[in-house]
Write a protein that holds these residues in place. Sequence first.
Motif, PDB file in Angstrom:
ATOM      1  N   GLY A 102      19.608 -13.324   6.743  1.00  0.00           N
ATOM      2  CA  GLY A 102      18.259 -13.047   7.219  1.00  0.00           C
ATOM      3  C   GLY A 102      17.701 -11.692   6.819  1.00  0.00           C
ATOM      4  N   VAL A 103      18.463 -10.916   6.083  1.00  0.00           N
ATOM      5  CA  VAL A 103      17.970  -9.626   5.568  1.00  0.00           C
ATOM      6  C   VAL A 103      18.430  -9.475   4.116  1.00  0.00           C
ATOM      7  CG1 VAL A 103      17.937  -8.434   7.801  1.00  0.00           C
ATOM      8  CG2 VAL A 103      20.013  -8.369   6.394  1.00  0.00           C
ATOM      9  N   ALA A 104      17.691  -8.655   3.359  1.00  0.00           N
ATOM     10  CA  ALA A 104      18.052  -8.423   1.960  1.00  0.00           C
ATOM     11  C   ALA A 104      19.195  -7.419   1.838  1.00  0.00           C
ATOM     12  CB  ALA A 104      16.851  -7.916   1.177  1.00  0.00           C
ATOM     13  N   ASP A 105      19.256  -6.463   2.756  1.00  0.00           N
ATOM     14  CA  ASP A 105      20.329  -5.474   2.710  1.00  0.00           C
ATOM     15  C   ASP A 105      20.460  -4.798   4.057  1.00  0.00           C
ATOM     16  OD1 ASP A 105      18.951  -2.477   2.171  1.00  0.00           O
ATOM     17  OD2 ASP A 105      17.724  -4.217   1.672  1.00  0.00           O
ATOM     18  N   GLU A 106      21.571  -4.160   4.249  1.00  0.00           N
ATOM     19  CA  GLU A 106      21.805  -3.440   5.505  1.00  0.00           C
ATOM     20  C   GLU A 106      22.915  -2.422   5.270  1.00  0.00           C
ATOM     21  OE1 GLU A 106      23.151  -6.127   8.544  1.00  0.00           O
ATOM     22  OE2 GLU A 106      24.637  -7.053   7.227  1.00  0.00           O
ATOM     23  N   SER A 107      22.997  -1.431   6.170  1.00  0.00           N
ATOM     24  CA  SER A 107      24.089  -0.469   6.044  1.00  0.00           C
ATOM     25  C   SER A 107      25.274  -0.973   6.855  1.00  0.00           C
ATOM     26  CB  SER A 107      23.654   0.917   6.497  1.00  0.00           C
ATOM     27  OG  SER A 107      23.401   0.890   7.875  1.00  0.00           O
ATOM     28  N   CYS A 108      26.441  -0.529   6.460  1.00  0.00           N
ATOM     29  CA  CYS A 108      27.678  -1.020   7.040  1.00  0.00           C
ATOM     30  C   CYS A 108      28.643   0.154   7.201  1.00  0.00           C
ATOM     31  CB  CYS A 108      28.255  -2.021   6.069  1.00  0.00           C
ATOM     32  SG  CYS A 108      28.889  -3.447   6.834  1.00  0.00           S
ATOM     33  N   HIS A 109      29.408   0.168   8.279  1.00  0.00           N
ATOM     34  CA  HIS A 109      30.377   1.242   8.505  1.00  0.00           C
ATOM     35  C   HIS A 109      31.792   0.684   8.457  1.00  0.00           C
ATOM     36  CE1 HIS A 109      26.625   2.885  10.159  1.00  0.00           C
ATOM     37  NE2 HIS A 109      27.114   4.048   9.771  1.00  0.00           N
ATOM     38  N   LEU A 110      32.652   1.427   7.790  1.00  0.00           N
ATOM     39  CA  LEU A 110      34.060   1.012   7.653  1.00  0.00           C
ATOM     40  C   LEU A 110      34.931   2.252   7.788  1.00  0.00           C
ATOM     41  CD1 LEU A 110      33.704  -1.273   4.504  1.00  0.00           C
ATOM     42  CD2 LEU A 110      34.523  -2.074   6.712  1.00  0.00           C
ATOM     43  N   PRO A 111      36.213   2.064   8.123  1.00  0.00           N
ATOM     44  CA  PRO A 111      37.111   3.225   8.184  1.00  0.00           C
ATOM     45  C   PRO A 111      37.341   3.826   6.807  1.00  0.00           C
ATOM     46  CG  PRO A 111      38.189   1.217   9.020  1.00  0.00           C
ATOM     47  CD  PRO A 111      36.844   0.814   8.512  1.00  0.00           C
TER      48      PRO A 111
END
Lengths: 251, 95
Positions: free
Chosen positions: B17-26
Motif C-alpha cells: 500500500g505504499v511505494a517506500d518506507e523507512s525500516c529499522h534493523l539492528p
Amino acid sequence: MTYPALTPAEQSRYEWQMWVRDFGETGQRRLKAASVLISRIGGVGGTVAMHLATAGVGRLVLAHAGDLRLNDLNRQLLMSTADVGSPRIESAARRLRELNPQVVVETVNENLDVSNVGRYVSQVDLVVSAAPLFVERLAMNRAAVRQRKPLVDCAMYDLEGRLITVRPGRTPCLDCLYPESPPLWKREFPVFGAVASTVASIAAMEVIKLLAGFGKPLENQLLSYDLREMSFQTIAIARRPDCPTCGQLSA
Amino acid sequence: MIELRVQYLAQLRTARGVADESCHLPEGATLAQLLTQLAGTHGAEVAKHLYAAAGVVQPSLMIAVNGTAISVRQSSQTLLRSGDVVTLMPPIAGG
C-alpha cells in the motif's frame, strides 16, 4: 555488408528521422534490411510494432493467437471497435500496412511456445518479448540466446514498466534474472494504455538503436519506471555463471 | 540500530500500500533479516511475494541494494548499512 538503397519515396518518408545524429541514411538502410519478431501484439507489442513499422524496419513478424475482445481496446492503438471478434493479428497487420506499405508484415496466428519459437526466431534479426506469460517470455529468451540474437524484453504492471536488453554472451538473459518461472504472476493485470505505450516506445527506440548500430543500448541494466510516482531508475544486473541458458556462453 | 529505505515495486507495492518506507534493523543486520522482518510484520499478501515457503526466498524476486541487483541466494551474506536503499521487485510480464 551492403544495405539496400532507399527509393525516393523512402527518402521522403524517413527524411526527418534521417536528420538524427549518428543515424542518417546509413541507419535507415540498415533498418530497411532488418527483421524483427514481436510476440505478442497487445498493448505493449502492438505499439512496438507500430513504431517499428513507421520507422521503416524492413520486415516484421507478429505472433499472437485469438480474436480481439472489447476489453483489449483500452490499450490497442492498432485496432478499432469494428475489429472486435476478428483475429487481432490481422487487424494489426492491416493497420501497419496502412501506416507504411513499404514494410513487409507477416502474421503468425498462434502464440509462441517451445515447439515453434525456434523456427520463428530463426527468421529474424532481433526478438521483442511482450507476452503476458513468463513461460512464453522464457521460451523466447532461450531461443534467442541459443541463436545468438538480441532480445528486448518489455513488461508493465499497473503504472510501472520495465525493460531489459539481452545480448547473448554479453548481458544477463531472462533465465539469469528468473531462475524459476515466477509462480505468482497472473495472466490478467491492471493496465492503462498510456503505461503500456510508454514501455513500448522505449523498447522500440532500443530496437532501432540495436538494428542501426548507434547510441548506447541498455546493457547489464534493467530500466524500471513508476508513473504513479513519476520515478525512473536503472538497476545494475549481472550474468549468473550457473545460468543453464547463457552461463557457458562467451561474448 | 540502522535505518534504511525499502522501495516496493509492482505487486508488492499494491500489497503493502505504499511505494517506500523507512525500516529499522539492528547493527550488522543482513538482507535476509530485513526480508524476515517485512514478511513477519506486513501480513500474508506481502509475505507471499517474499517467500516461496518457510525460509525460502522467492527465487525470482529481484532485489537491489543501492541500485545493484543482489541474488536472493546472497541475502544471508549481504550486510545492510544505514542509508541503504533496498528495492524489492516482484517479476512482471504485462504485455
